[in-house]
Design an enzyme around this catalytic site. Sequence first.
Site, PDB file in Angstrom:
ATOM      1  N   ASN A   2      -6.115  -2.806   2.079  1.00 34.57           N
ATOM      2  CA  ASN A   2      -6.061  -4.252   2.192  1.00 34.57           C
ATOM      3  C   ASN A   2      -7.486  -4.779   2.254  1.00 34.57           C
ATOM      4  O   ASN A   2      -8.340  -4.201   2.930  1.00 34.57           O
ATOM      5  CB  ASN A   2      -5.320  -4.680   3.457  1.00 34.57           C
ATOM      6  CG  ASN A   2      -3.825  -4.515   3.342  1.00 34.57           C
ATOM      7  OD1 ASN A   2      -3.272  -4.444   2.262  1.00 34.57           O
ATOM      8  ND2 ASN A   2      -3.152  -4.449   4.475  1.00 34.57           N
ATOM      9  N   ARG A  56       0.827  -1.217   0.000  1.00 32.38           N
ATOM     10  CA  ARG A  56       0.000   0.000   0.000  1.00 32.38           C
ATOM     11  C   ARG A  56       0.859   1.264   0.000  1.00 32.38           C
ATOM     12  O   ARG A  56       0.587   2.197  -0.751  1.00 32.38           O
ATOM     13  CB  ARG A  56      -0.955   0.007   1.193  1.00 32.38           C
ATOM     14  CG  ARG A  56      -2.063  -1.034   1.060  1.00 32.38           C
ATOM     15  CD  ARG A  56      -2.969  -1.042   2.265  1.00 32.38           C
ATOM     16  NE  ARG A  56      -2.178  -1.310   3.464  1.00 32.38           N
ATOM     17  CZ  ARG A  56      -2.505  -0.937   4.689  1.00 32.38           C
ATOM     18  NH1 ARG A  56      -3.607  -0.250   4.905  1.00 32.38           N
ATOM     19  NH2 ARG A  56      -1.746  -1.238   5.716  1.00 32.38           N
TER      20      ARG A  56
END
Length: 96
Positions: A43, A25
């Site tokens: 996520n 990320r």
Amino acid sequence: MSESNLDNETVEVVVTGKVQGVGFRAATARHAHLHKLTGWVRNAPDGSVELLLQGGTDKIDRLLSWLYQGPEHARVEHVQVMRSYDDRRYQHFQIR
């Protein structure tokens, strides 16, 4: 000079493989900022990473090319890209 909305598109992306717990990320956010894209990355409960990207087609294509490899410790198995028809416009790129 800003890009016209005609040049902008919105895509939803799901990346599967070893993509959680490897800095995916944060690395994606860095690349999105580099390419001046907006949207978000998060996520998912199933172990994948989900993204929503907004920006110029060429900039999105460059980020998508990077997603197939991801950061150093990731192992990307599949990248699914879907055009989004969401009218919401994001001002920044954020990690969720």
